[in-house]
Every structure is written in C-alpha cells, then in structure tokens.
Design a protein around this motif. Structure first.
Motif, mmCIF file in Angstrom:
data_model
loop_
_atom_site.group_PDB
_atom_site.id
_atom_site.type_symbol
_atom_site.label_atom_id
_atom_site.label_comp_id
_atom_site.label_asym_id
_atom_site.label_seq_id
_atom_site.Cartn_x
_atom_site.Cartn_y
_atom_site.Cartn_z
ATOM 1 N N ASP A 54 0.825 -1.209 0.000
ATOM 2 C CA ASP A 54 0.000 0.000 0.000
ATOM 3 C C ASP A 54 0.862 1.262 0.000
ATOM 4 O OD1 ASP A 54 -2.498 -1.118 -0.198
ATOM 5 O OD2 ASP A 54 -2.887 -1.088 1.957
ATOM 6 N N TYR A 55 2.063 1.187 0.569
ATOM 7 C CA TYR A 55 2.938 2.356 0.615
ATOM 8 C C TYR A 55 3.564 2.673 -0.736
ATOM 9 C CZ TYR A 55 2.301 2.729 5.585
ATOM 10 O OH TYR A 55 1.745 2.906 6.816
ATOM 11 N N GLN A 56 3.341 1.830 -1.724
ATOM 12 C CA GLN A 56 3.830 2.098 -3.070
ATOM 13 C C GLN A 56 2.766 2.826 -3.892
ATOM 14 O OE1 GLN A 56 4.743 -1.943 -4.124
ATOM 15 N NE2 GLN A 56 6.764 -1.843 -3.194
ATOM 16 N N ARG A 57 1.583 2.995 -3.327
ATOM 17 C CA ARG A 57 0.483 3.669 -4.026
ATOM 18 C C ARG A 57 0.336 5.099 -3.507
ATOM 19 N NH1 ARG A 57 -4.543 -0.421 -3.969
ATOM 20 N NH2 ARG A 57 -4.586 0.090 -1.763
ATOM 21 N N SER A 58 -0.605 5.819 -4.081
ATOM 22 C CA SER A 58 -0.891 7.182 -3.627
ATOM 23 C C SER A 58 -1.321 7.162 -2.162
ATOM 24 C CB SER A 58 -2.023 7.780 -4.468
ATOM 25 O OG SER A 58 -2.506 8.953 -3.860
ATOM 26 N N GLY A 61 -5.466 7.229 -1.272
ATOM 27 C CA GLY A 61 -6.464 6.222 -1.633
ATOM 28 C C GLY A 61 -7.212 5.715 -0.414
ATOM 29 N N HIS A 63 -7.183 2.901 1.215
ATOM 30 C CA HIS A 63 -6.480 1.680 1.595
ATOM 31 C C HIS A 63 -5.783 1.990 2.915
ATOM 32 C CE1 HIS A 63 -3.139 3.953 -0.090
ATOM 33 N NE2 HIS A 63 -3.768 3.957 -1.267
ATOM 34 N N GLN A 65 -2.762 2.714 3.917
ATOM 35 C CA GLN A 65 -1.924 3.906 3.987
ATOM 36 C C GLN A 65 -2.758 5.182 3.920
ATOM 37 O OE1 GLN A 65 1.495 6.358 1.616
ATOM 38 N NE2 GLN A 65 0.489 4.735 0.566
ATOM 39 N N LYS A 105 6.215 4.801 6.696
ATOM 40 C CA LYS A 105 6.245 4.480 5.265
ATOM 41 C C LYS A 105 7.606 3.923 4.869
ATOM 42 C CE LYS A 105 5.693 6.386 0.641
ATOM 43 N NZ LYS A 105 5.135 7.457 -0.164
#
Length: 150
Positions: A54-58, A61, A63, A65, A105
C-alpha cells in the motif's frame, strides 16, 4: 520551546494509546472503521516480509496507507484550535505526525532500514507477539509502560 517538547511527548503517548486500544482493540473487529490496520496492514506486512505494498500507491487512496494519512490529518486538525495559545505544542504534534508518517512508510518499503533504525516497530510486526511494541517513531511509552518486547 517547552511546548514543542510537550507536543512530541504527548504525541508519543497518543501513538501508543491509539495503536493499542483503537487499531488493535477496535480494529480486530472486521466491521470496524479501524480494521484496516489489523486486517490489511498487519496481514500485508507478515505476508511480504515486512513490506506493505500500500505504501507504493498514492497516500490518498482508500487503503491502509490512505486511512492512516486521513487519521494523521484529523489528529493535526484537532489541535489547530490550540495554535494561538500554544504554537510550540501544535508544532510538536504536527512534527510528530509528519515524522510518524515518514518513518512508518520508509520502514514498510525498506525492511533492512526498519531493522536498523526502528527495531521496535519491526518487532511489532514480525516478532512472535504482535500485541506489543506499540510505538512507531520511538519507543518512549513502550519503555515507560513495559510493552517493549524484542
């Protein structure tokens, strides 16, 4: 100056309390608003050797993060009325929230970094007892309350 220090210390206490009683207490129930922490974040960390994708996404979002970011924004907004009375305190809380997000993160994207610089948080996810080591940024209240377990 003292207000800033008090803001940092109370933030660490809040981090401990919220993590233990909200994210792990209320969050164990799947229908809880807080269930993302236990049912998404912990599961992902255990399955992926501490990495949480999830920390690789915006960060905005819906989710784990993103929910973390919204919670931190809410926490920062909650002390905003105190800014005219104690700007140092508010700055301490806001700096703590930023530090929390940054190190949390980074740790879940770089497990080796986490093992070296946040071993208490690594132990929280990967150790035998995931109901210990509640602090993320630094383990002050884990030491005070006896919940730091290597």
């Amino acid at each position: 100056m003292i207000g800033f220090a008090i803001g940092v210390v109370t933030s660490n206490a809040a981090e401990w309390l919220l993590h233990r009683y909200v994210l792990h207490g209320l969050g164990r129930r799947k229908k809880s608003l807080w269930s993302f922490h236990w049912h998404e974040h912990h599961r992902a960390s255990r399955r992926n050797e501490f990495i949480d994708p999830d920390y690789q996404r915006s960060p905005l979002g819906w989710h784990a993060q993103g929910k973390e970011v919204y919670g931190l924004i809410g926490l920062c907004a909650s002390v905003l009325p105190l800014a005219p009375l104690s700007p140092g305190y508010c700055a301490g809380v806001w700096a703590s929230a930023a530090a929390y997000y940054h190190v949390h993160k980074k740790s879940h994207l770089d497990p080796e970094w986490a093992r070296r610089w946040l071993p208490w948080h690594y132990d929280h996810h990967m150790g035998p007892d995931q109901d210990a080591n509640w602090c993320v940024t630094f383990p002050l209240f884990d030491h005070i309350l006896g919940t730091r377990k290597p």
